[in-house]
Structures are given as structure tokens and as C-alpha cells.
Motif scaffolding. Structure first.
Motif, PDB file in Angstrom:
ATOM      1  N   ASP A 190      -4.157 -13.604  -9.045  1.00  0.00           N
ATOM      2  CA  ASP A 190      -4.068 -13.094  -7.680  1.00  0.00           C
ATOM      3  C   ASP A 190      -3.086 -13.896  -6.827  1.00  0.00           C
ATOM      4  OD1 ASP A 190      -5.864 -11.138  -8.293  1.00  0.00           O
ATOM      5  OD2 ASP A 190      -7.603 -12.156  -7.410  1.00  0.00           O
ATOM      6  N   ALA A 193       0.362 -12.559  -7.437  1.00  0.00           N
ATOM      7  CA  ALA A 193       0.508 -11.254  -6.791  1.00  0.00           C
ATOM      8  C   ALA A 193       0.683 -11.405  -5.280  1.00  0.00           C
ATOM      9  CB  ALA A 193      -0.701 -10.377  -7.107  1.00  0.00           C
ATOM     10  N   THR A 194      -0.076 -12.307  -4.671  1.00  0.00           N
ATOM     11  CA  THR A 194       0.044 -12.555  -3.233  1.00  0.00           C
ATOM     12  C   THR A 194       1.418 -13.122  -2.894  1.00  0.00           C
ATOM     13  OG1 THR A 194      -2.331 -12.961  -3.048  1.00  0.00           O
ATOM     14  CG2 THR A 194      -0.938 -13.823  -1.284  1.00  0.00           C
ATOM     15  N   LEU A 196       4.221 -12.687  -4.596  1.00  0.00           N
ATOM     16  CA  LEU A 196       5.246 -11.653  -4.735  1.00  0.00           C
ATOM     17  C   LEU A 196       5.186 -10.649  -3.592  1.00  0.00           C
ATOM     18  CD1 LEU A 196       5.200 -11.079  -8.598  1.00  0.00           C
ATOM     19  CD2 LEU A 196       6.854 -12.369  -7.233  1.00  0.00           C
ATOM     20  N   THR A 197       4.006 -10.422  -3.044  1.00  0.00           N
ATOM     21  CA  THR A 197       3.895  -9.569  -1.856  1.00  0.00           C
ATOM     22  C   THR A 197       4.616 -10.219  -0.678  1.00  0.00           C
ATOM     23  OG1 THR A 197       1.783  -8.651  -2.591  1.00  0.00           O
ATOM     24  CG2 THR A 197       2.286  -8.491  -0.242  1.00  0.00           C
ATOM     25  N   ARG A 200       8.320  -9.781  -1.191  1.00  0.00           N
ATOM     26  CA  ARG A 200       8.748  -8.413  -0.901  1.00  0.00           C
ATOM     27  C   ARG A 200       8.910  -8.190   0.605  1.00  0.00           C
ATOM     28  NH1 ARG A 200      10.945  -5.255  -4.473  1.00  0.00           N
ATOM     29  NH2 ARG A 200       9.181  -5.111  -5.882  1.00  0.00           N
ATOM     30  N   LEU A 222       4.362  -7.457 -14.232  1.00  0.00           N
ATOM     31  CA  LEU A 222       5.287  -7.534 -13.105  1.00  0.00           C
ATOM     32  C   LEU A 222       5.688  -6.159 -12.567  1.00  0.00           C
ATOM     33  CD1 LEU A 222       7.708 -10.402 -14.233  1.00  0.00           C
ATOM     34  CD2 LEU A 222       5.929 -10.500 -12.472  1.00  0.00           C
ATOM     35  N   LYS A 225       5.362  -4.975  -8.937  1.00  0.00           N
ATOM     36  CA  LYS A 225       5.339  -6.166  -8.079  1.00  0.00           C
ATOM     37  C   LYS A 225       6.730  -6.772  -7.927  1.00  0.00           C
ATOM     38  CE  LYS A 225       0.654  -7.438  -9.633  1.00  0.00           C
ATOM     39  NZ  LYS A 225       0.534  -6.455 -10.735  1.00  0.00           N
ATOM     40  N   ALA A 226       7.568  -6.578  -8.940  1.00  0.00           N
ATOM     41  CA  ALA A 226       8.928  -7.120  -8.932  1.00  0.00           C
ATOM     42  C   ALA A 226       9.872  -6.087  -9.537  1.00  0.00           C
ATOM     43  CB  ALA A 226       8.985  -8.429  -9.715  1.00  0.00           C
TER      44      ALA A 226
END
Length: 256
Positions: A190, A193-194, A196-197, A200, A222, A225-226
């Protein structure tokens, strides 16, 4: 064409892009050529060719060893330029970038290095030890030449820092997946993921994620997310263990 526009165009037909990495001269330029041919044949979008340096501070033991052995074998910067020019001409579907450390660029002459990079058909440069605050002329010259000076996000970057760095970037943002050097396995949880958010939200440039990406599962995690997965140490280990002929099936399996 602008590298960011080109990558976004490719994302219209692919769920995620691939960028691979190899150290020039390790184990030889002949093996490098075979590796690149197999990467290109299996749909790799970008390849970063590392010009060896004696103190590669961002690299783990596998790439450090490769750089040392290449230097001991006598690889020169001029060899890297000539080889890069051959590869860019032979594999026009691949977007090539040089990765190296600033001492190499400084010693060669910053403007001369970047101009030569452009002349041989490359799309940008990745210099991990040059903070943007210290790279004003590098950034300006890259802009003038139409080269992408790739910048980095890290998990310790604040949101404000991300916005500052992204404002100076072109091509794509290299999102370092974790703290430390290249080569260690990255945990996809997580917190990643956080992170990469946050990446973004900081930029509309494509996001490339590297450091510890080594398998089909990693690449699949990925997606969404990417925009691009960066495969480096895993390929060098594979060639050491099984030879360059193993590269094609490995790359094909990452997206298969």
C-alpha cells in the motif's frame, strides 16, 4: 517528436511500457548488441545505456561490478557514443537514453556531451547525481537541443518537492520505488501505491518505476499505477547466469 508525447502515443495501444538498462561494455559490446536486438524484437520501448563510471553511487552491487569490469576491459566514452549511434540507427523503434554520472559529462564537456547525444539519435539523458538546483546549464542545453533531462521522484520527496522537480523535467519522471540502491527486491504494498498516487498528482508526464522490478508479477502490479516499468539488474543477472540468448524470452514473459 517530444519523448513524453511519443510515450503517451504508445500507451494508447499498450497497458504499460518497458524500459530496460544495460552497462555498456559488460560483458562486451558484442553481447550488448545481442541483448539490444532481443529487447527490440520483444517490444521494449526505451533502453538506457549506462556509460560506466568508477563510483556509480545509485547502483547496487550487480551494476557496480558490471561497471568496474567494463572499465577494466578498457571501455571509453567514445566507444559508448559510437556504439550508441549504431544501435539508434539499427533499432529505430527503440527510444535510447544515456545513463551516467555527472563526472563523465563534466569531463567530456557538458554542452559537447549533450550535443553529441542528440546527434547520434538519442532522446535524453539520466544523470542521477545531478540535482536540478545544480543543473541549470544542463537543463537549458537539453531544452535547446530537444533532449529529455530525466528527473527523479523518490519515496522521501515531499509533494512540494515533487512539483518543483516535475516543473523542470521532460520526457518522463523516473519514480524510484524505494530508498537505497538498485538491485534489491521492491515490495509492492500500500505504501508504494500511495507513493505512486502522489507522483501522479505532481505531474502529467509519464511515470517510469524502477529499482527492484524483476518479474511479470511486478510489471502487472504496476499497470494502472505507472506508465513504464524499468528492468535493470534482473537482465544483467540473467545474462550472467544463462547468456544473452535468454533475454528475449525473459522480456516477452514480462508482458505475456
Amino acid at each position: 517528436m517530444d519523448l513524453a508525447i511519443e510515450l503517451k502515443r504508445r500507451l494508447n495501444t499498450k497497458p504499460i511500457l518497458l524500459m530496460t538498462h544495460l552497462v555498456l561494455g559488460y560483458p562486451s559490446l558484442a553481447v550488448n548488441r545481442e541483448m539490444i536486438a532481443q529487447m527490440a524484437a520483444n517490444g521494449v520501448d526505451c533502453i538506457e545505456l549506462q556509460i560506466p563510471f568508477s563510483e556509480p553511487i545509485a547502483d547496487g552491487p550487480v551494476i557496480l561490478k558490471a561497471s568496474q569490469q567494463s572499465l577494466e576491459a578498457g571501455i571509453k566514452v567514445e566507444d559508448c557514443f559510437r556504439f550508441g549511434q549504431e544501435m539508434a540507427a539499427e533499432f529505430p523503434s527503440v527510444r535510447f537514453l544515456f545513463m551516467t554520472y555527472y563526472n563523465i559529462v563534466f569531463k567530456y564537456g557538458e554542452e559537447a556531451f549533450l550535443r553529441r547525444t542528440k546527434e547520434i539519435g538519442f532522446w535524453g539523458t539520466i544523470i542521477p547525481d545531478l540535482p536540478p538546483e545544480e543543473g541549470a546549464t544542463y537543463l537549458a542545453t537539453s531544452e535547446d537541443l530537444g533532449l529529455a533531462p530525466i528527473q527523479f521522484f523518490t519515496p522521501t520527496s515531499t509533494d512540494e518537492r515533487m512539483r518543483e522537480v516535475a516543473a523542470l523535467a521532460k520526457g518522463f519522471m523516473y519514480c524510484v520505488a524505494r530508498r537505497g540502491v538498485t538491485g534489491k527486491q521492491t515490495t509492492f504494498d500500500d505504501s508504494l501505491a500511495t507513493y505512486l498516487t502522489r507522483c501522479r498528482k505532481a505531474t502529467d508526464l509519464p511515470l517510469a518505476v524502477g529499482f527492484g522490478i524483476s518479474s511479470r508479477d511486478d510489471v502487472a502490479m504496476l499497470q494502472g499505477k505507472a506508465d513504464m516499468a524499468v528492468i535493470g539488474t534482473a537482465t544483467i543477472k540473467l545474462v550472467d547466469a544463462q547468456g544473452p540468448e535468454a533475454v528475449g524470452p525473459f522480456i516477452a514473459g514480462l508482458l505475456g
